[in-house]
Motif scaffolding. Sequence first.
Motif, PDB file in Angstrom:
ATOM      1  N   SER A 151       0.918  -1.179   0.023  1.00  0.00           N
ATOM      2  CA  SER A 151       0.020  -0.162  -0.056  1.00  0.00           C
ATOM      3  C   SER A 151       0.687   1.253  -0.114  1.00  0.00           C
ATOM      4  N   HIS A 152       0.221   2.208  -0.090  1.00  0.00           N
ATOM      5  CA  HIS A 152       1.064   3.677  -0.244  1.00  0.00           C
ATOM      6  C   HIS A 152       1.381   4.189   1.278  1.00  0.00           C
ATOM      7  N   ASP A 153       0.723   3.338   2.250  1.00  0.00           N
ATOM      8  CA  ASP A 153       1.141   3.694   3.563  1.00  0.00           C
ATOM      9  C   ASP A 153       2.452   3.189   3.862  1.00  0.00           C
ATOM     10  N   GLY A 154       3.119   2.155   2.905  1.00  0.00           N
ATOM     11  CA  GLY A 154       4.227   1.524   2.954  1.00  0.00           C
ATOM     12  C   GLY A 154       5.499   2.597   2.851  1.00  0.00           C
ATOM     13  N   VAL A 155       5.179   3.523   1.756  1.00  0.00           N
ATOM     14  CA  VAL A 155       5.897   4.468   1.422  1.00  0.00           C
ATOM     15  C   VAL A 155       6.028   5.497   2.623  1.00  0.00           C
ATOM     16  N   GLY A 156       4.670   5.751   3.226  1.00  0.00           N
ATOM     17  CA  GLY A 156       4.794   6.744   4.183  1.00  0.00           C
ATOM     18  C   GLY A 156       5.594   6.325   5.404  1.00  0.00           C
ATOM     19  N   ARG A 157       5.651   4.973   5.616  1.00  0.00           N
ATOM     20  CA  ARG A 157       6.426   4.329   6.632  1.00  0.00           C
ATOM     21  C   ARG A 157       7.923   4.780   6.259  1.00  0.00           C
ATOM     22  N   ILE A 158       8.129   4.568   5.326  1.00  0.00           N
ATOM     23  CA  ILE A 158       9.729   4.811   4.799  1.00  0.00           C
ATOM     24  C   ILE A 158      10.177   6.307   4.907  1.00  0.00           C
ATOM     25  N   LEU A 159       9.132   7.291   4.665  1.00  0.00           N
ATOM     26  CA  LEU A 159       9.324   8.691   4.744  1.00  0.00           C
ATOM     27  C   LEU A 159       9.555   9.033   6.272  1.00  0.00           C
ATOM     28  N   ALA A 160       8.608   8.468   7.009  1.00  0.00           N
ATOM     29  CA  ALA A 160       8.624   8.868   8.431  1.00  0.00           C
ATOM     30  C   ALA A 160      10.106   8.136   8.828  1.00  0.00           C
ATOM     31  N   ALA A 161      10.536   7.177   8.760  1.00  0.00           N
ATOM     32  CA  ALA A 161      11.823   6.637   9.207  1.00  0.00           C
ATOM     33  C   ALA A 161      12.855   7.444   8.680  1.00  0.00           C
ATOM     34  N   LEU A 162      12.707   8.148   7.458  1.00  0.00           N
ATOM     35  CA  LEU A 162      13.660   9.049   7.072  1.00  0.00           C
ATOM     36  C   LEU A 162      13.579  10.311   7.687  1.00  0.00           C
ATOM     37  N   GLY A 163      12.670  10.934   8.188  1.00  0.00           N
ATOM     38  CA  GLY A 163      12.198  11.990   8.558  1.00  0.00           C
ATOM     39  C   GLY A 163      12.096  12.866   7.693  1.00  0.00           C
ATOM     40  N   VAL A 164      11.187  12.475   6.457  1.00  0.00           N
ATOM     41  CA  VAL A 164      11.123  13.238   5.523  1.00  0.00           C
ATOM     42  C   VAL A 164       9.707  13.684   5.357  1.00  0.00           C
ATOM     43  N   ASP A 165       9.438  14.844   5.084  1.00  0.00           N
ATOM     44  CA  ASP A 165       7.970  15.226   4.765  1.00  0.00           C
ATOM     45  C   ASP A 165       7.618  14.918   3.397  1.00  0.00           C
ATOM     46  N   ALA A 166       6.338  14.175   3.189  1.00  0.00           N
ATOM     47  CA  ALA A 166       6.069  13.819   2.163  1.00  0.00           C
ATOM     48  C   ALA A 166       5.662  14.799   1.025  1.00  0.00           C
ATOM     49  N   GLU A 167       5.157  16.071   1.404  1.00  0.00           N
ATOM     50  CA  GLU A 167       5.125  17.020   0.628  1.00  0.00           C
ATOM     51  C   GLU A 167       6.145  17.753   0.029  1.00  0.00           C
ATOM     52  N   ALA A 168       7.465  17.454   0.560  1.00  0.00           N
ATOM     53  CA  ALA A 168       8.722  18.240   0.075  1.00  0.00           C
ATOM     54  C   ALA A 168       9.461  17.208  -0.850  1.00  0.00           C
ATOM     55  N   VAL A 169       8.969  16.010  -1.251  1.00  0.00           N
ATOM     56  CA  VAL A 169       9.743  14.971  -1.839  1.00  0.00           C
ATOM     57  C   VAL A 169       9.650  15.412  -3.550  1.00  0.00           C
ATOM     58  N   ARG A 170      10.705  15.379  -4.021  1.00  0.00           N
ATOM     59  CA  ARG A 170      10.873  15.889  -5.472  1.00  0.00           C
ATOM     60  C   ARG A 170      10.972  14.725  -6.585  1.00  0.00           C
ATOM     61  N   GLU A 171      11.911  13.726  -5.768  1.00  0.00           N
ATOM     62  CA  GLU A 171      11.895  12.668  -6.735  1.00  0.00           C
ATOM     63  C   GLU A 171      11.939  11.381  -5.610  1.00  0.00           C
ATOM     64  N   PHE A 172      11.610  10.220  -5.831  1.00  0.00           N
ATOM     65  CA  PHE A 172      11.667   9.074  -4.974  1.00  0.00           C
ATOM     66  C   PHE A 172      11.659   7.877  -5.674  1.00  0.00           C
ATOM     67  N   ARG A 173      12.938   7.109  -5.496  1.00  0.00           N
ATOM     68  CA  ARG A 173      13.276   5.696  -6.177  1.00  0.00           C
ATOM     69  C   ARG A 173      13.282   4.684  -5.131  1.00  0.00           C
ATOM     70  N   PHE A 174      12.657   3.770  -5.671  1.00  0.00           N
ATOM     71  CA  PHE A 174      12.298   2.604  -4.368  1.00  0.00           C
ATOM     72  C   PHE A 174      13.701   1.943  -4.481  1.00  0.00           C
ATOM     73  N   ARG A 175      14.613   2.006  -5.389  1.00  0.00           N
ATOM     74  CA  ARG A 175      15.887   1.324  -5.671  1.00  0.00           C
ATOM     75  C   ARG A 175      16.324   1.411  -6.969  1.00  0.00           C
ATOM     76  N   GLY A 176      17.341   0.733  -7.421  1.00  0.00           N
ATOM     77  CA  GLY A 176      18.216   1.029  -8.724  1.00  0.00           C
ATOM     78  C   GLY A 176      19.282   2.145  -8.732  1.00  0.00           C
ATOM     79  N   ARG A 177      19.695   2.362  -9.755  1.00  0.00           N
ATOM     80  CA  ARG A 177      21.154   3.075  -9.719  1.00  0.00           C
ATOM     81  C   ARG A 177      22.233   2.250  -8.791  1.00  0.00           C
ATOM     82  N   GLY A 178      22.249   1.100  -8.958  1.00  0.00           N
ATOM     83  CA  GLY A 178      23.141  -0.088  -8.366  1.00  0.00           C
ATOM     84  C   GLY A 178      22.343  -1.457  -8.161  1.00  0.00           C
ATOM     85  N   TRP A 179      22.929  -2.204  -7.548  1.00  0.00           N
ATOM     86  CA  TRP A 179      22.113  -3.467  -7.502  1.00  0.00           C
ATOM     87  C   TRP A 179      22.514  -4.001  -5.988  1.00  0.00           C
ATOM     88  N   PRO A 180      21.323  -3.881  -5.291  1.00  0.00           N
ATOM     89  CA  PRO A 180      19.966  -3.678  -5.567  1.00  0.00           C
ATOM     90  C   PRO A 180      19.598  -1.933  -5.492  1.00  0.00           C
TER      91      PRO A 180
END
Length: 410
Positions: free
Chosen positions: A214-243
């Motif tokens: 669910s999108h709440d999963g992303v919310g859990r990540i942002l909360a753990a990172l201390g990032v405000d969802a409204e401030a996100v300009r780019e979000f990558r789940f993974r990549g630019r390397g492996w994994p």
Amino acid sequence: MPRPSTLSPTIKRVLEGELCTGCGLCAGISNGSIVMETVAPGYARPLQSAPIADETESIIASTCPGNVVEPWPAGANTHPYWGGWRQILTGAATDDEVCHEGSSGGVISALLIHALETGVVDRVLHIAADPTDPTRNVTATSRTREDVLARAGSRYTASSPLQAIETALAEGGAFAFVGKPCDVSALRRLARSDPRVEQHVPLAISFFCGGIPSHDGVGRILAALGVDAEAVREFRFRGRGWPGNCVAVTDEGSASMTYAESWGGHLSKEVQFRCKICPDAVGGVADIACADAWYGDDAGYPSFAEQEGRSLIISRTESGERMLNAAIQADAVRVAPLAVGEVEKMQPSQARRKRLVLARTAALPILLQPRPKMAGLRVAEAARRSPVGESLRNLVGTLRRTLTGARSRL
């Protein structure tokens, strides 16, 4: 003639049984009577606002992967976990940029770029980050190498690529489709009633899917990172390397966590129930399916330490094998053969889930709950490989969680 009831019987049954995958097929063929919306805790679900014709209802009933899953084609090379295959390989894109941008070895991106540049297709229908909210997904059409690279990488949240299928088919031409295994299942079943699918989709690519959080999963990540969802300009789940790391970028900088932390600690805990009973999470009816070809650690479990990218590649159809071989011959991808017995070492969680599908779905009719039709997917054969105790625990666990309304916690 339109149906007299407001809600499609198939959609009603699927929603009440928590069987919706969010693929968007019903919306795509409904001529605007159905749209996809986001519902708590952040899944894509159909919303019907007007009656639909009996013919449309019939197509939905015969294609919806929450109702019926396309069987694997019969063949000599068919494994109860991994489906049918013509070739099983490991490999990576030869282009360093393509390999780096992708989620593993960049093979899917390399195949798409090759198909575009050789004229096999004129565009790709797939998923991309929503430019207005990069933590979410939109359906996109890519026509160039640059488009494909800009949209490379896994997107571990709700996606509904088939909501655009009528527009794509009406445009004509030839396009590649990239989607979750359930998306490709729905597309294959749509081809039974709509000949345009075979005419305009020469290449369907999928991947081994761990389930849709669910999108709440992303919310859990942002909360753990201390990032405000409204401030996100780019979000990558993974990549630019492996994994590759999960990265949130804001105007103030970036914050990241490892794939093991983001998936294992947050996203996997938010996967929808339908994915926990998926009989084909390996893209068994795609032309080509790819996955992470994880290396094992000292204990034999896949290691998520950063390494050189490597994809597992399975060609499943004659057209898929032809496309893969052309890309190999053109030096778009480099490959090495892999024995089918080695796949479980790279993807043990997929093997375990397939073994438990029968136990989990057997619990549903006991409580008068619906389950998808899944004939021809070797479910019983896979179940025979499961320890009896594990199967019983999952049967009882599904019963208990269904009664308590917590099936997503399987």
